[in-house]
Motif scaffolding. Sequence first.
Motif, PDB file in Angstrom:
ATOM      1  N   CYS A  56       0.944  -1.155  -0.179  1.00 17.97           N
ATOM      2  CA  CYS A  56       0.041   0.059   0.057  1.00 17.97           C
ATOM      3  C   CYS A  56       1.002   1.275   0.178  1.00 17.97           C
ATOM      4  CB  CYS A  56      -0.848   0.012   1.125  1.00 17.97           C
ATOM      5  SG  CYS A  56      -1.919  -1.454   1.185  1.00 17.97           S
ATOM      6  N   GLY A  57       1.145   1.527  -1.381  1.00 16.58           N
ATOM      7  CA  GLY A  57       2.177   2.746  -1.319  1.00 16.58           C
ATOM      8  C   GLY A  57       1.976   3.058  -2.816  1.00 16.58           C
ATOM      9  N   VAL A  58       3.190   3.640  -3.389  1.00 16.44           N
ATOM     10  CA  VAL A  58       3.328   3.930  -4.842  1.00 16.44           C
ATOM     11  C   VAL A  58       4.281   2.936  -5.399  1.00 16.44           C
ATOM     12  CG1 VAL A  58       2.824   6.164  -4.959  1.00 16.44           C
ATOM     13  CG2 VAL A  58       5.074   5.738  -4.218  1.00 16.44           C
ATOM     14  N   HIS A  59       3.967   3.040  -6.798  1.00 21.04           N
ATOM     15  CA  HIS A  59       4.740   1.870  -7.634  1.00 21.04           C
ATOM     16  C   HIS A  59       6.352   1.591  -7.534  1.00 21.04           C
ATOM     17  CE1 HIS A  59       6.009  -0.041 -11.624  1.00 21.04           C
ATOM     18  NE2 HIS A  59       4.930  -0.568 -11.162  1.00 21.04           N
ATOM     19  N   PHE A  60       6.973   2.691  -7.026  1.00 17.20           N
ATOM     20  CA  PHE A  60       8.745   2.529  -6.873  1.00 17.20           C
ATOM     21  C   PHE A  60       8.635   1.638  -5.655  1.00 17.20           C
ATOM     22  CE2 PHE A  60       8.162   6.499  -4.492  1.00 17.20           C
ATOM     23  CZ  PHE A  60       8.996   6.152  -3.341  1.00 17.20           C
ATOM     24  N   MET A  61       7.784   1.821  -4.760  1.00 21.40           N
ATOM     25  CA  MET A  61       8.017   1.080  -3.438  1.00 21.40           C
ATOM     26  C   MET A  61       7.766  -0.330  -3.726  1.00 21.40           C
ATOM     27  SD  MET A  61       6.259   3.717  -1.001  1.00 21.40           S
ATOM     28  CE  MET A  61       6.869   5.286  -0.680  1.00 21.40           C
ATOM     29  N   ALA A  62       6.670  -0.575  -4.500  1.00 21.27           N
ATOM     30  CA  ALA A  62       6.531  -2.200  -4.900  1.00 21.27           C
ATOM     31  C   ALA A  62       7.669  -2.695  -5.493  1.00 21.27           C
ATOM     32  CB  ALA A  62       5.184  -2.187  -5.605  1.00 21.27           C
ATOM     33  N   GLU A  63       8.077  -1.951  -6.694  1.00 23.73           N
ATOM     34  CA  GLU A  63       9.279  -2.214  -7.063  1.00 23.73           C
ATOM     35  C   GLU A  63      10.248  -2.687  -6.562  1.00 23.73           C
ATOM     36  OE1 GLU A  63       9.459  -0.940 -11.958  1.00 23.73           O
ATOM     37  OE2 GLU A  63      10.509   0.392 -10.359  1.00 23.73           O
ATOM     38  N   THR A  64      10.588  -1.681  -5.555  1.00 23.03           N
ATOM     39  CA  THR A  64      11.784  -2.198  -4.731  1.00 23.03           C
ATOM     40  C   THR A  64      11.672  -3.560  -3.750  1.00 23.03           C
ATOM     41  OG1 THR A  64      12.241   0.372  -4.237  1.00 23.03           O
ATOM     42  CG2 THR A  64      13.306  -1.078  -2.730  1.00 23.03           C
ATOM     43  N   ALA A  65      10.528  -3.775  -3.307  1.00 23.01           N
ATOM     44  CA  ALA A  65      10.111  -4.978  -2.826  1.00 23.01           C
ATOM     45  C   ALA A  65      10.372  -6.070  -3.483  1.00 23.01           C
ATOM     46  CB  ALA A  65       8.769  -4.944  -2.213  1.00 23.01           C
ATOM     47  N   SER A  66      10.104  -5.992  -4.884  1.00 21.81           N
ATOM     48  CA  SER A  66      10.160  -7.067  -5.976  1.00 21.81           C
ATOM     49  C   SER A  66      11.693  -7.272  -6.094  1.00 21.81           C
ATOM     50  CB  SER A  66       9.380  -6.707  -7.303  1.00 21.81           C
ATOM     51  OG  SER A  66      10.063  -7.691  -8.079  1.00 21.81           O
TER      52      SER A  66
END
Length: 307
Positions: free
Chosen positions: A62-72
């Motif tokens: 639950c945040g923005v795209h770059f944060m989800a990418e960093t998790a990936s």
Amino acid sequence: MMENSDAKLIEDILRLKRQRKAIILAHNYQLGEVQDIADFVGDSLGLSQKAAKTDADVIIFCGVHFMAETASILCPDKTVLLPDINAGCPMADMVNAERLRDRKRELPGVTVVCYINSSAEVKAESDVCCTSANAVKVIESLDAKEILFVPDQYLGHYISTKSGKKMILWPGFCSAHIRIQPQYITNLRQEHPQAKVVVHPECRPEVIALADEVLSTGGICRYANRSEVKEMIVGTEIGIIHRLRKENPGKKFIPASEQAICPRMKLITLERILWSLEEMAPEVRVPEEIRLKAKVAVDKMLEIGRG
Ligand code: 13P
Ligand code: SF4
């Protein structure tokens, strides 16, 4: 008071979350009801550290795209879901890999530091990454003749004044923090003379110059917990006010500007989270070739943080 429909939604989310072996991570700017159901609420650094350590199978970001990418980037074996794929960070989109490669050709030998608010492709073109929580430490650790900082000119300016290092700044900025004007701080200080002024380093230099403290969103939350802080003027996106008030009943938190809103952060709703868990979509996955290059910059940042 919680609506009955919200209570049902939350029940369904929590049930599915258990079934899917999922963890819900939320940024400090998320809607209050989203923060309230998250397993962890934090800043970009805290969220990436949490993602790196989790043993869950699925990360609902639950945040923005770059944060989800960093998790990936950090957890390629996990399914990372971003409940609304349109939740991008406009500042991160102010630089792309092609333009960065062009700039690097103009500056041979330059060391590139990218703010975590950037795409995986941009991270893959960078030497090291940083967040607002560790940016000064990252810059101070570098023994580089010339540093190019992308994309936030204001964070770049702030860390260059703190570290004394000259940096070449990319002309990016945050459309929420830019709305905070120095005059707002001056006026609020007059109205609340006892209040501490705490701002995020994405603010303009003229705003930063008026602050008592300049901190990441996680740093702002920790500062608010201190016993001597009773009243605070908060210079960042207004979503953080929910957490500050929840964790500090009895203290007063005054937003520097009610206009400092990040609309993309607010795209994540309870309905979207439930839908995302049901459909196991939209998934954010970074292609392996880019992931491996981007991971070098992210790992270097995490390593400096441990030092
Ligand atoms: P933090 O890492 O301080 O939470 O900042 C992220 C962000 O997007 C600020 O606008
Ligand atoms: Fe990007 Fe600014 Fe929104 Fe943070 S608040 S996600 S920097 S646009």
